[in-house]
Write a protein that holds these residues in place. Structure first.
Motif, PDB file in Angstrom:
ATOM      1  N   ALA A 369      12.566 -18.583 -21.881  1.00 53.38           N
ATOM      2  CA  ALA A 369      11.915 -19.087 -23.084  1.00 53.38           C
ATOM      3  C   ALA A 369      11.630 -17.961 -24.115  1.00 53.38           C
ATOM      4  O   ALA A 369      11.407 -18.273 -24.975  1.00 53.38           O
ATOM      5  CB  ALA A 369      10.675 -19.885 -22.685  1.00 53.38           C
ATOM      6  N   ASN A 370      11.681 -16.878 -23.695  1.00 52.40           N
ATOM      7  CA  ASN A 370      11.436 -15.565 -24.450  1.00 52.40           C
ATOM      8  C   ASN A 370      12.355 -15.426 -25.634  1.00 52.40           C
ATOM      9  O   ASN A 370      12.124 -14.948 -26.630  1.00 52.40           O
ATOM     10  CB  ASN A 370      11.050 -14.288 -23.629  1.00 52.40           C
ATOM     11  N   GLN A 371      13.740 -15.722 -25.335  1.00 53.57           N
ATOM     12  CA  GLN A 371      14.766 -15.501 -26.367  1.00 53.57           C
ATOM     13  C   GLN A 371      14.369 -16.362 -27.635  1.00 53.57           C
ATOM     14  O   GLN A 371      14.618 -15.611 -28.851  1.00 53.57           O
ATOM     15  CB  GLN A 371      16.196 -15.752 -25.855  1.00 53.57           C
ATOM     16  N   PHE A 372      13.884 -17.507 -27.498  1.00 49.74           N
ATOM     17  CA  PHE A 372      13.675 -18.523 -28.716  1.00 49.74           C
ATOM     18  C   PHE A 372      12.329 -17.790 -29.342  1.00 49.74           C
ATOM     19  O   PHE A 372      12.080 -17.805 -30.601  1.00 49.74           O
ATOM     20  CB  PHE A 372      13.294 -19.654 -28.065  1.00 49.74           C
ATOM     21  N   GLN A 373      11.429 -17.105 -28.758  1.00 48.27           N
ATOM     22  CA  GLN A 373      10.249 -16.543 -29.257  1.00 48.27           C
ATOM     23  C   GLN A 373      10.549 -15.234 -29.794  1.00 48.27           C
ATOM     24  O   GLN A 373      10.132 -15.062 -30.967  1.00 48.27           O
ATOM     25  CB  GLN A 373       9.165 -16.251 -28.016  1.00 48.27           C
ATOM     26  N   PHE A 374      11.675 -14.467 -29.443  1.00 51.02           N
ATOM     27  CA  PHE A 374      12.257 -13.376 -30.103  1.00 51.02           C
ATOM     28  C   PHE A 374      12.905 -13.743 -31.438  1.00 51.02           C
ATOM     29  O   PHE A 374      12.860 -12.912 -32.444  1.00 51.02           O
ATOM     30  CB  PHE A 374      13.102 -12.578 -29.108  1.00 51.02           C
ATOM     31  N   ASP A 375      13.434 -14.650 -31.247  1.00 52.44           N
ATOM     32  CA  ASP A 375      14.393 -15.335 -32.651  1.00 52.44           C
ATOM     33  C   ASP A 375      13.365 -15.581 -33.861  1.00 52.44           C
ATOM     34  O   ASP A 375      13.844 -15.316 -35.098  1.00 52.44           O
ATOM     35  CB  ASP A 375      15.325 -16.361 -32.392  1.00 52.44           C
ATOM     36  N   LYS A 376      12.079 -15.943 -33.661  1.00 55.63           N
ATOM     37  CA  LYS A 376      11.367 -16.505 -34.559  1.00 55.63           C
ATOM     38  C   LYS A 376      10.797 -15.156 -35.209  1.00 55.63           C
ATOM     39  O   LYS A 376      10.327 -14.970 -36.311  1.00 55.63           O
ATOM     40  CB  LYS A 376      10.109 -17.163 -33.874  1.00 55.63           C
ATOM     41  N   VAL A 377      10.653 -14.024 -34.517  1.00 58.10           N
ATOM     42  CA  VAL A 377      10.062 -12.833 -35.009  1.00 58.10           C
ATOM     43  C   VAL A 377      11.052 -11.620 -35.188  1.00 58.10           C
ATOM     44  O   VAL A 377      10.509 -10.462 -35.750  1.00 58.10           O
ATOM     45  CB  VAL A 377       9.049 -12.265 -34.115  1.00 58.10           C
ATOM     46  N   GLY A 378      12.328 -11.863 -35.129  1.00 60.06           N
ATOM     47  CA  GLY A 378      13.228 -10.790 -35.371  1.00 60.06           C
ATOM     48  C   GLY A 378      13.562  -9.727 -34.231  1.00 60.06           C
ATOM     49  O   GLY A 378      13.847  -8.641 -34.500  1.00 60.06           O
ATOM     50  N   ILE A 379      13.133 -10.065 -32.939  1.00 57.36           N
ATOM     51  CA  ILE A 379      13.402  -8.896 -31.852  1.00 57.36           C
ATOM     52  C   ILE A 379      14.587  -9.422 -31.364  1.00 57.36           C
ATOM     53  O   ILE A 379      14.996 -10.608 -30.866  1.00 57.36           O
ATOM     54  CB  ILE A 379      12.212  -9.363 -30.715  1.00 57.36           C
ATOM     55  N   LEU A 380      15.751  -8.418 -31.295  1.00 59.94           N
ATOM     56  CA  LEU A 380      16.892  -8.712 -30.610  1.00 59.94           C
ATOM     57  C   LEU A 380      16.818  -8.517 -29.010  1.00 59.94           C
ATOM     58  O   LEU A 380      17.446  -9.431 -28.301  1.00 59.94           O
ATOM     59  CB  LEU A 380      17.977  -7.324 -30.910  1.00 59.94           C
ATOM     60  N   LEU A 382      14.357  -7.130 -25.458  1.00 63.80           N
ATOM     61  CA  LEU A 382      13.151  -6.537 -24.996  1.00 63.80           C
ATOM     62  C   LEU A 382      13.271  -5.140 -24.642  1.00 63.80           C
ATOM     63  O   LEU A 382      12.448  -4.195 -24.431  1.00 63.80           O
ATOM     64  CB  LEU A 382      12.538  -7.343 -23.647  1.00 63.80           C
ATOM     65  N   ASN A 383      14.693  -4.687 -24.374  1.00 60.23           N
ATOM     66  CA  ASN A 383      15.077  -3.509 -23.977  1.00 60.23           C
ATOM     67  C   ASN A 383      14.443  -2.388 -24.937  1.00 60.23           C
ATOM     68  O   ASN A 383      14.251  -1.315 -24.630  1.00 60.23           O
ATOM     69  CB  ASN A 383      16.548  -3.147 -23.899  1.00 60.23           C
ATOM     70  N   ASP A 384      14.358  -2.712 -26.281  1.00 60.44           N
ATOM     71  CA  ASP A 384      14.021  -1.894 -27.439  1.00 60.44           C
ATOM     72  C   ASP A 384      12.393  -1.627 -27.300  1.00 60.44           C
ATOM     73  O   ASP A 384      12.102  -0.325 -27.798  1.00 60.44           O
ATOM     74  CB  ASP A 384      14.215  -2.373 -28.811  1.00 60.44           C
ATOM     75  N   TYR A 385      11.883  -2.316 -26.384  1.00 58.16           N
ATOM     76  CA  TYR A 385      10.295  -1.932 -26.360  1.00 58.16           C
ATOM     77  C   TYR A 385       9.873  -1.574 -24.798  1.00 58.16           C
ATOM     78  O   TYR A 385       8.796  -1.567 -24.535  1.00 58.16           O
ATOM     79  CB  TYR A 385       9.357  -3.147 -26.530  1.00 58.16           C
ATOM     80  N   VAL A 386      10.908  -1.386 -24.023  1.00 57.09           N
ATOM     81  CA  VAL A 386      10.759  -1.068 -22.678  1.00 57.09           C
ATOM     82  C   VAL A 386       9.806   0.068 -22.613  1.00 57.09           C
ATOM     83  O   VAL A 386       8.926   0.236 -21.560  1.00 57.09           O
ATOM     84  CB  VAL A 386      11.926  -1.171 -21.575  1.00 57.09           C
ATOM     85  N   ALA A 387      10.419   1.353 -23.175  1.00 57.11           N
ATOM     86  CA  ALA A 387       9.559   2.554 -22.916  1.00 57.11           C
ATOM     87  C   ALA A 387       8.108   2.440 -23.190  1.00 57.11           C
ATOM     88  O   ALA A 387       7.124   3.209 -22.341  1.00 57.11           O
ATOM     89  CB  ALA A 387      10.068   3.520 -23.801  1.00 57.11           C
TER      90      ALA A 387
END
Length: 635
Positions: A369-380, A382-387
């Motif tokens: 379900a997170n992919q649909f949440q990411f699409d709404k706010v422009g997050i490609l 989660l790997n970009d925020y893993v650090a």
């Protein structure tokens, strides 16, 4: 009409010069005139007959029309009567339906059954001599009995309320007693702290931890309970603790209505003092991203201690809006360790626990379900925020009791204690094995960079006493550099080299011969063996594509690796493989035929004892070492 035409016609006269006499000429004219007259009379008769028939046809047609009109009027009258009757039937049916659907108020009351009514109701209410034969009277009597029962229940309800008030007063008295008792208990607990420390029984600390655990989100709470239970039962060195801001966690549990008045007052003040600027679209998206990736104020830490005293610190977080858990790792060695250049990625927190279970690299969110949440706010991804947030490994979700089935989506996903308990023991063992194997590799790399192969005494019997080839270089490779090597294509095409693996280059020399070994180190070392790809630079470039013996040398270290495990758990496998590589290089060079046309001593004299130098049309060399006899043979 025929008569008029006959009148106009003139008799035809035939004249001749020598005509007959007058008596002979008048007879035919008389016959012709009589025939014409007769025909005229017949035609008149026929014309009169035709007019008669025409008149009769018109009379009959009018009569038929009159009869038809009369019949039509009768049919219309009957149809009108039928419509009136149907309307009356429909009206009666509606009235019947209304009567049947009429619901009285007493039908909504759940009355006692008829048998129970006659059994419990007194005779002055039930009146069986009347109600048994009359359903209407029976219903009225049952309603009277219901009213009587409800009056009795109302009286009981008033009595129960009085008892409730009395009990509430007693509870208030006991609460006051308990509230006065709490300070006394706290003073007793404070006085017992030295005893708890002396007996190593920190009851007060444990109590505080469990009080804080009440404010954990369900997945972290499941992890805290199950990890604490595992530590008490199986691993006394396991330490579980809760960190973070408890006050913020308490504020999350409060309903948002409590803060509406304060927010409205503050907004009104700000509007009076300053004019707000509407934020831009980019600022709004950044705020939405931060809100979506927000972590819970509390986190759970788990400290795993190894036998040598090394410590693996795991910090677990919960992303509230994504409903997933993340984890950050940190390693503390028992003693100060030198940092080899090639060992930079071994203890790196981002790669230390990658692929703890096969395929679990922790770069993507496990919740579909997170992919649909990411699409709404422009997050490609989660790997970009893993650090910043930590890795959302699948085993981390299972330790928190979270399971995200892909074939049958479940909404919402609820933390399950049984799921966490079933994975806790195996995961803790894998974590310890991963830390121990990486620390063992770290020590080996420190020796390998100096050209030393640290073979343990338990593994000396796996190799001959004299080994001439030497390791001269050991460096780390990037995944891209490994792909560019021409002699690693077979490993890449077989899917044995991925970007989550570690890559190294070893250089072994003996005389003018130089052997390059590209090594793929699986994150699951040592249960998954390293894979070697070889390239020998001696009398040309020899690889597994143009020399069968090079392929056999690769098999000796990559296929027959179980012979090199040594004592369990086999953390010396890499060193033993490199030592075996030096041995097979000696065998390869010493069994090469010497060119008699070249004067001088042989470059690589045979020092290894071999039963046969070569075998078969491919001229395979004897690479298998037989202990304790000390000779080499073919496989």
């Amino acid at each position: 009409m025929s008569s008029d035409s006959s009148k106009k016609r003139k008799p035809k006269v035939i004249r001749t010069d020598g005509g007959p006499p007058e008596g002979k000429r008048g007879r035919p004219d008389t016959d012709q005139a009589s025939e014409i007259e007769e025909r005229r009379i017949q035609s008149c008769v026929h014309f009169m007959t035709l007019k008669k028939l025409n008149r009769l046809a018109h009379i009959r047609l009018k009569k038929g029309r009159d009869q038809t009109h009369e019949a039509k009027q009768k049919v219309d009258a009957y149809h009108l009567q039928l419509q009136n009757l149907l309307y009356e039937v429909m009206h009666l049916q509606k009235e019947i339906t209304k009567c049947l659907e009429f619901k009285s108020k007493h039908e909504e009351i759940d009355l006692v059954s008829v048998e129970e009514f006659y059994k419990e109701a007194p005779a002055e209410i039930s009146k069986p001599e009347i109600t048994l034969a009359d359903p209407h009277q029976q219903t009225l009597s049952r309603l009277d009995w219901e009213l009587e029962q409800r009056k009795r229940l109302a009286e009981k309800y008033k009595e129960s309320l009085a008892n409730k008030e009395k009990i509430l007063k007693e509870i208030e008295v006991k609460k006051e007693y308990l509230s006065n008792l709490q300070p006394r208990l706290n003073s007793i607990m404070q006085a017992s702290l030295p005893v708890q420390e002396y007996l190593s029984m920190p009851f007060d600390q444990v109590h505080k931890q469990y009080e804080t655990a009440r404010h954990l989100p369900p997945p972290l709470y499941v992890l805290f309970v199950q990890a604490s239970a595992y530590g008490q039962a199986c691993d006394k060195k396991l330490a579980v603790a809760i960190e973070g801001n408890v006050e913020e966690a308490k504020a999350l549990c409060k309903p948002p209505e409590d803060f509406q008045d304060d927010e409205s007052d503050s907004d009104a003040e700000e509007e009076q003092t300053t004019k707000r600027r509407r934020p831009t679209l980019g600022v709004q998206l950044d705020d939405k991203r931060k809100e979506m990736l927000k972590r819970h104020p509390l986190s759970v830490t788990v400290d795993l201690k190894c036998k040598d005293g090394s410590l693996l610190l795991l910090t677990f977080y919960y992303l509230m809006n994504l409903n997933v858990m993340t984890m950050k790792a940190k390693v503390t060695a028992a003693a100060e360790m030198s940092m080899p250049i090639s060992a930079g990625d071994l203890l790196c927190p981002d790669t230390l626990l990658s692929c703890l279970y096969p395929g679990d690299h922790g770069k993507r969110t496990p919740n579909p379900a997170n992919q649909f949440q990411f699409d709404k706010v422009g997050i490609l991804s989660l790997n970009d925020y893993v650090a910043e947030l930590g890795h959302p490994y699948m085993w981390v979700q299972k330790l928190g009791g979270l399971h995200f089935p892909k074939d049958q989506p479940q909404n919402p996903v609820i933390a399950d204690n049984s799921l966490s308990a079933s994975h806790m023991e195996r995961t803790m063992k894998l974590l310890k094995m991963r830390l121990e194997s990486r620390l063992a590799l770290h020590k080996q790399f420190a020796s390998l960079e100096h050209g030393i192969l640290p073979v343990s005494s338990e593994c000396q019997h796996l190799f001959p006493a004299k080994i001439v080839s030497r390791l001269v270089k050991w460096t780390a490779l990037t995944y891209e550099d490994y792909l560019e090597l021409s002699y690693t294509k077979d490993v890449v095409e077989a899917g044995l080299a991925e970007d989550t693996h570690l890559y190294y280059m070893a250089l072994i020399e003996r005389g003018t011969a130089k052997l390059q070994a590209a090594v793929v180190l699986n994150p699951g070392y040592s249960s998954m063996p390293p894979i070697f790809s070889l390239c020998l630079n001696w009398k040309g470039e020899k690889t597994n594509s143009n020399d069968d013996n090079i392929r056999a040398m690769e098999s000796e270290v990559s296929v027959y690796y179980k012979e090199l495990y040594g004592p369990k758990p086999g953390y010396q496998l890499l060193t033993n493989q490199l030592q075996r590589l030096c041995v097979v290089l000696d065998v390869y060079l010493e069994t090469e035929t010497h060119d008699n046309s070249v004067e001088g001593p042989k470059e690589f004299p045979q020092e290894k004892m071999c039963l046969r130098l070569v075998r078969g049309p491919s001229r395979m060399k004897p690479f298998k070492f037989n202990h304790p006899q000390g000779f080499f043979s073919h496989r």
